[in-house]
Design an enzyme around this catalytic site. Structure first.
Site, mmCIF file in Angstrom:
data_model
loop_
_atom_site.group_PDB
_atom_site.id
_atom_site.type_symbol
_atom_site.label_atom_id
_atom_site.label_comp_id
_atom_site.label_asym_id
_atom_site.label_seq_id
_atom_site.Cartn_x
_atom_site.Cartn_y
_atom_site.Cartn_z
ATOM 1 N N TYR A 168 0.855 -1.191 0.000
ATOM 2 C CA TYR A 168 0.000 0.000 0.000
ATOM 3 C C TYR A 168 0.885 1.233 0.000
ATOM 4 C CZ TYR A 168 -4.973 -0.841 0.150
ATOM 5 O OH TYR A 168 -6.252 -1.115 -0.201
ATOM 6 N N GLU A 187 -0.486 4.746 -0.632
ATOM 7 C CA GLU A 187 -1.329 5.906 -0.912
ATOM 8 C C GLU A 187 -0.533 7.196 -0.753
ATOM 9 O OE1 GLU A 187 -4.197 4.177 1.632
ATOM 10 O OE2 GLU A 187 -5.842 4.755 0.300
ATOM 11 N N ASP A 202 -6.764 12.548 -25.480
ATOM 12 C CA ASP A 202 -6.807 11.149 -25.014
ATOM 13 C C ASP A 202 -6.173 10.306 -26.110
ATOM 14 O OD1 ASP A 202 -7.374 8.532 -24.460
ATOM 15 O OD2 ASP A 202 -9.457 8.875 -23.879
ATOM 16 N N THR A 249 -3.748 5.026 -22.037
ATOM 17 C CA THR A 249 -3.527 3.714 -21.432
ATOM 18 C C THR A 249 -2.094 3.287 -21.747
ATOM 19 O OG1 THR A 249 -4.470 2.744 -23.426
ATOM 20 C CG2 THR A 249 -5.908 2.892 -21.498
ATOM 21 N N LYS A 264 -1.781 -0.616 -25.003
ATOM 22 C CA LYS A 264 -2.103 -0.714 -26.441
ATOM 23 C C LYS A 264 -0.815 -0.600 -27.265
ATOM 24 C CE LYS A 264 -6.865 0.861 -25.814
ATOM 25 N NZ LYS A 264 -7.024 1.604 -24.547
ATOM 26 N N ARG A 278 -1.620 -3.471 -18.336
ATOM 27 C CA ARG A 278 -2.904 -2.752 -18.346
ATOM 28 C C ARG A 278 -2.838 -1.633 -17.313
ATOM 29 N NH1 ARG A 278 -6.208 -5.632 -21.458
ATOM 30 N NH2 ARG A 278 -7.786 -4.019 -21.200
HETATM 31 N N1 DSN Z 1 -11.786 -0.987 -25.329
HETATM 32 C C1 DSN Z 1 -10.745 -0.184 -25.903
HETATM 33 C C2 DSN Z 1 -10.634 -0.365 -27.354
HETATM 34 O O1 DSN Z 1 -10.793 -1.493 -27.790
HETATM 35 O O2 DSN Z 1 -10.372 0.568 -28.091
HETATM 36 C C3 DSN Z 1 -10.866 1.229 -25.558
HETATM 37 O O3 DSN Z 1 -11.020 1.396 -24.196
#
Ligand code: DSN
Length: 414
Positions: A51, A53, A197, A223, A226, A232
């Site tokens: 933890y 925080e 974003d 994120t 990707k 993740r």
């Molecule tokens: N679910 C993701 C995507 O496939 O683009 C976006 O959050």
């Protein structure tokens, strides 16, 4: 035999089955990728238990000295990667990152301008089924019908009409470059904050082959799993002026304890992305995506916006008399994994969709090159032109098996 297989054979069997599925499939889901073994090791480390925080040097628990080391490493590597002033690496996911931005600057009912989901936007950009669309007054822009490119005149008209507090530039199914400079000019005209974003594009941006939002957007969310090829999770970059409000909004505003094991894995991912080989990887991601678009066009398929500038492309499958949902099922049956998607001005509901979204981050991580991608496109064409022909489907299934055997999966085979 490992500990897990002995103690919990059901969970172990599902993990092994998932590994086999990932090895035996050609994964073309634009938001998926394979992390390295090093990222997985960090993610599975003892930081899972800690933890922490607060922020480095300002924690609510003792024993955070190594958590501080990890978080500072992640912040510094991320800032270096994007040339940014301030980095928050704690957001658990993309939606959590956007939530923190909204919580920092909006009251319920405030106006935000974002891209329509059915034109390529994202759920958290004001979809009526997301809390964002219910708590805030979202106004949506889209793409032009003739070019299928973002309609910047519409963005400006809507901004002047509605005076949003935030304008969001970013998408989850838009294949082309986004002009962040133009978005900032519009935002400045109406006194809005520009939020970029870039969840889908961040790997390409880090490699310098997609428009850079850093000089233009005051706040950037992304994120990490990707194109960036990490665990993740998510992060937020800001300029100096917005850093304190964002940090406070992430913690204690929108989240509790940070996931230190994931932050460790993010630090590894950012270091990997700083290596010269990452740029080569991203160049190959784009080359593969363009090769698939080109090959599909050669066999008569319509590509939304007539091509791609990124890792993803949208194919209009209605010209073949089928739907996104049926195409996805048929492709899955031969081991090719894509997702059904709406296309701009779609007449079909989202669960069916007139298109499929194809992305190349995962196959490129396996080492697919341009000719392999063209080969995959020809297989996709065969399947979509022969949805009910078992003989053709069987032959493509066997071609997919032959192909996947020749490409190891990072994080599983190496
Ligand atoms: N679910 C993701 C995507 O496939 O683009 C976006 O959050």
């Amino acid at each position: 035999m490992g500990v897990l297989s002995a103690l919990d054979p059901e969970v172990d069997a599902a993990i092994l089955a998932e590994e086999k599925r990932q090895k035996d499939s050609v994964i073309l889901i634009a938001s998926e990728n394979y992390t390295s073994q090093a990222v997985k090791e960090a993610q599975g480390s003892s930081f899972t238990e800690k933890y922490a925080e607060g922020y480095p040097g300002r924690r609510y628990y003792s024993g955070c000295e190594y958590a501080d080391v990890i978080e500072i490493l992640a912040q510094n590597r991320l800032k270096e990667l994007f040339g940014a002033t301030h980095a928050n690496v704690q957001p658990h996911s993309g939606v959590q990152a956007n939530t923190a931005v909204f919580f920092a600057y909006l009251k319920p009912g405030d106006t935000v301008l974002g891209m329509r989901l059915d034109h390529g936007g994202h759920l958290s950009h004001g979809s009526p089924v997301s809390f964002t669309g219910q708590y805030y007054n979202f106004v949506s822009y889209g793409v032009r019908e003739d070019t299928e490119l973002i309609d910047y005149d519409q963005v400006e008209d809507l901004a002047k009409q509605h005076h949003p507090k935030i304008i969001i530039a970013g998408a989850s199914a838009y294949p082309r470059q986004i002009d962040f400079n133009k978005f900032r000019e519009i935002a400045d005209k109406v006194g809005a904050i520009l939020l970029a974003d870039v969840a889908h594009y961040s790997g390409l941006i880090a490699a310098g082959i997609y428009t850079d939002p850093v000089p233009h957007a005051q706040i950037i969310t992304s994120t990490t799993q990707k194109t960036l090829r990490g665990p993740r999770g998510a992060f937020i970059l800001t300029d100096e002026e917005h850093s304190a409000a964002i940090d406070k909004s992430v913690f204690p505003g929108a989240q509790g304890g940070p996931m230190m094991h994931t932050i460790a894995a993010k630090a590894v991912c950012f270091n990997e992305a700083l290596q010269p080989s990452f740029k080569e990887y991203q160049q190959s991601v784009l080359q593969n995506s363009r090769a698939i678009a080109d090959e599909l066009q050669k066999i008569g398929m319509r590509i939304v916006s007539n091509g791609t500038d990124s890792h993803l492309l949208l194919v209009d499958v209605t010209t073949l008399g089928t739907t996104g949902r049926d195409s996805t099922k048929a492709l899955e049956s031969v081991g090719i994994s894509v997702n059904a998607n709406t296309i701009p001005f779609d007449k079909l509901p989202p669960m069916i969709g007139s298109g499929i979204r194809i992305g190349t981050p995962a196959i490129t991580s396996r080492g697919f090159k341009e000719e392999d991608s063209r080969n995959i496109a020809r297989m996709i064409g065969k399947v979509l032109q022969n949805l009910d022909n078992e003989e053709v489907l069987n032959s493509v299934r066997s071609d997919v098996m032959d192909l996947t055997r020749t490409f190891p999966v990072p994080g599983i085979d190496s």
